[in-house]
Design a protein around this motif. Structure first.
Motif, short mmCIF file in Angstrom:
data_model
loop_
_atom_site.label_atom_id
_atom_site.label_comp_id
_atom_site.label_asym_id
_atom_site.label_seq_id
_atom_site.Cartn_x
_atom_site.Cartn_y
_atom_site.Cartn_z
N TRP A 487 0.86 -1.23 -0.07
CA TRP A 487 0.02 0.16 -0.01
C TRP A 487 0.93 1.18 -0.16
CZ3 TRP A 487 -4.57 0.44 4.00
CH2 TRP A 487 -5.31 1.62 3.74
N LEU A 488 0.67 2.11 -1.12
CA LEU A 488 1.50 3.26 -0.93
C LEU A 488 0.52 4.56 -1.13
CD1 LEU A 488 4.36 4.87 -2.11
CD2 LEU A 488 3.60 4.74 -4.12
N LEU A 505 3.94 3.16 -11.49
CA LEU A 505 3.15 2.85 -10.18
C LEU A 505 1.77 2.54 -10.67
CD1 LEU A 505 3.94 6.01 -7.95
CD2 LEU A 505 4.90 3.39 -7.85
N ARG A 509 -0.14 -0.88 -9.95
CA ARG A 509 -1.37 -1.26 -9.33
C ARG A 509 -2.32 -2.10 -10.39
NH1 ARG A 509 -5.54 3.86 -8.76
NH2 ARG A 509 -5.52 3.47 -10.95
N LEU A 514 0.72 -3.40 -6.49
CA LEU A 514 0.32 -2.56 -5.43
C LEU A 514 -1.15 -2.85 -5.07
CD1 LEU A 514 1.50 1.09 -6.45
CD2 LEU A 514 1.71 -0.06 -4.10
N HIS A 516 -3.04 -1.11 -2.82
CA HIS A 516 -3.63 0.27 -2.76
C HIS A 516 -2.61 1.25 -3.12
CE1 HIS A 516 -7.14 -1.47 -0.84
NE2 HIS A 516 -6.70 -1.86 0.19
N LEU A 517 -3.26 2.36 -4.10
CA LEU A 517 -2.06 3.43 -4.19
C LEU A 517 -3.22 4.79 -4.13
CD1 LEU A 517 0.18 4.86 -5.45
CD2 LEU A 517 -0.91 4.72 -7.71
#
Length: 602
Positions: A487-488, A505, A509, A514, A516-517
């Motif tokens: 999660w970023l 990014l 995702r 990822l 969550h972004l």
């Protein structure tokens, strides 16, 4: 040799250094092994290590245990503590190396011989992992000590900060106040700390040998950390000259920021790194600034500083000639005999001095408090050495083994009628081109690492260039096919121009790497939105991740952002966890002590 191999887990060496040293030890004869015996005996005394000395000394003096206690943010204090431990073992002392995160009141039930090494971060704060121990020692529950507990403190800091080495000063005063006996005066170290640290180690060990009535061996261990490493190892004193492969501006049209993605070649260097480590850049000062400085001082660029060194060359490559430090200001107040500067240096004027120094450099002091005549030696006497600048690595060695990538925000600003620029950032942006080489070394950071378990979830908060290590984290987890969720939280000024590494990014995702972004672009709406606001919006799920064992990381600005994110984390734990303020603070403190809450701030 019958011993098992050296590893990064059983020695102060990195994995690569351990591998190279194992290779170097193959085929050594008895005489050579005898020469190394002091060092190997030191490692053998660790208990956890698999290596024992092939040639034991005939008599090792029995000595009381020395506890080398450290509090480290980026790894410098830990490195000094490891060196102190090795030196003490080589002299025949029994030694315990201890992180302040792992020390409690019960450890002080028996008298201790302490060597305390601690850094100061920000404006006088202890390292994150030392906060609990700091609070214990300065609170009502602090252990009661007597003069049978003996100590000396080495404080690491940066003299450009107002509260220079404050954490070390606090521990030094507090241990004495609790009743312990100081056996050697505290030593305060600036960012160029190595020589002073080694002198402190030897002096304190001499004192403990005297107090314990032991004739400890001298010179049994390696002269320094660098000497213990194989010849191929690079350091800030012996950097690798890495070719610049590419330098790309990441910001789009209309941005008021300038961020470079820089790729450097590591081919034929033997250098390796891990996600979370940093690259030290050994920069040069701006030639135009140096020439202006020489002109203001009316000094000859070719003035001899001894050993063939010329003044201009030294100002370009050896000395810090921009950042103001208290030692320089004290020196200049004597040289200039300026009453106003002497007044500013008074303790009562500390706040006023801090405001005056803000945004100013050494050249401003020379202009405001001129000296009619000065020679090169007098001017350079109070200049500190030009320190390397550290940049979080933005790539995974597994994904790009012959390269290392950096994300560098170029510092440019106007202050007090003068254009200013960051020493290293303008060096990289304005005076280095692809095909040129840059002196670098790898700076290990043991306190900013991915979890060992690839299934552990991670939460990463990194606005601006703070996203750099998370690019490395995600590349690494992709290469390892790690199953842990990611999660970023990323933030910057504007979506259109400042979404750093946007394509990568979004692709991560899309692929599910990822989970969550969440992004926050502060200038895209009337009310500014920051990463800490996004954290609060997702408080319930964020807390659930923490409850499931997630590691929480923060990287970026240490002056404001890190404190704001810390407050948001407390709010998340308090609100989503149904806790009061004290319970939430204890929860977060436990995360820090378990090294599940790690920060890389600057």
């Amino acid at each position: 040799m019958s011993q098992g191999p050296l590893l990064d887990t059983n020695s102060p060496l990195s994995a690569e250094q351990a591998r190279q040293l194992n290779e170097a030890l193959k085929g050594l004869d008895a005489r050579q092994l005898t020469w190394l015996s002091g060092y190997l005996a030191g490692l053998g005394a660790q208990g956890e290590a698999a290596v024992t000395s092939p040639v034991q000394p005939e008599s090792a003096p029995a000595a009381a245990e020395i506890v080398v206690l450290y509090g480290s943010q980026t790894g410098n204090a830990e490195g000094v503590a490891e060196l102190a431990s090795d030196r003490a073992k080589a002299r025949g002392f029994n030694v315990r190396l201890a992180d302040m995160a792992d020390i409690g009141k019960k450890d002080f039930k028996q008298p201790l011989d302490l060597m305390v090494v601690v850094s100061t971060q920000g404006d006088g704060d202890p390292p994150d992992t030392a906060e609990g121990f700091y609070e214990l020692m300065h609170g009502r529950k602090a252990p009661k000590l007597d003069d049978k507990t003996r100590f000396s403190v080495l404080a690491l800091g940066d003299s450009s900060y107002t509260y220079y080495c404050q954490t070390g000063k606090d521990f030094d005063a507090r241990l004495e106040a609790l009743g312990a006996q100081r056996i050697h005066e505290r030593v305060d170290c600036d960012i160029d700390y190595e020589d002073a640290a080694e002198q402190w180690i030897e002096s304190v060990l001499d004192r403990y040998a005297e107090l314990n009535d032991t004739a400890s061996r001298v010179g049994g261990g390696p002269a320094s950390v660098a000497d213990a490493a194989p010849p191929a190892s690079y350091s800030k004193k012996h950097p690798f000259h890495a070719e610049v492969l590419d330098s790309i501006v990441l910001n789009g049209r209309g941005s008021d920021k300038e961020t470079h993605h820089i790729e450097l070649s590591l081919e034929d260097s033997g250098l390796t790194y891990e996600p979370g480590d940093a690259i030290g850049i050994v920069p040069q000062n701006d030639p135009a600034y140096v020439d202006e400085l020489l002109d203001k001082l009316r000094l000859d660029a070719e003035a001899d500083l001894g050993e063939g060194r010329r003044l201009r060359d030294a100002l370009l490559t050896e000395f810090e000639v921009t950042t103001l430090t208290r030692p320089f200001l004290e020196h200049w107040s004597e040289v200039s005999d300026a009453a106003e500067l002497r007044r500013l240096m008074d303790q009562e004027s500390r706040d006023e001095l801090r405001d005056w120094v803000e945004g100013r450099h050494i050249i401003d002091v020379i202009e405001h408090f001129p000296v009619k005549k000065i020679d090169a030696h007098t001017f350079t006497r109070a200049l500190r050495k030009l320190p390397p600048r550290l940049y979080s690595i933005a790539s995974s060695y597994q994904a790009a083994p012959d390269e290392v990538h950096l994300t560098v925000g170029i510092v440019r600003y106007e202050a007090h009628g003068r254009s200013r620029g960051g020493v290293a950032t303008t060096y990289l942006a304005d005076r280095v081109r692809p095909g040129d080489t840059v002196p670098i070394y790898v700076d290990r950071n043991k306190n900013f690492k991915l979890p060992h378990d690839d299934d552990t979830p991670v939460i990463m908060v990194g606005p601006g260039t703070g996203v750099a290590p998370y690019r490395a984290f995600l590349q690494e987890r992709e290469e390892r096919q790690a199953g842990g969720r990611n999660w970023l939280f990323f933030g910057d000024r504007r979506f259109r121009s400042d979404f750093l590494y946007q394509a990568e990014l979004l692709q991560w995702r899309k692929k599910g790497l990822l989970t969550h972004l969440d992004v926050a672009f502060s200038r895209d709406q009337r009310e500014k939105i920051y990463v800490q606001d996004r954290m609060r919006e997702h408080a319930g799920e964020l807390y659930a991740w923490l409850q499931e064992g997630a590691h929480f990381y923060v990287c970026g600005d240490g002056e404001r952002m890190a404190a704001d994110v810390h407050r948001a984390l407390l709010d998340v734990v308090r609100e989503a966890g149904g806790r009061d303020e004290e319970s939430a603070a204890e929860y977060v403190r436990e995360l820090q002590q378990a090294k599940r809450y790690q920060r890389d701030v600057y």
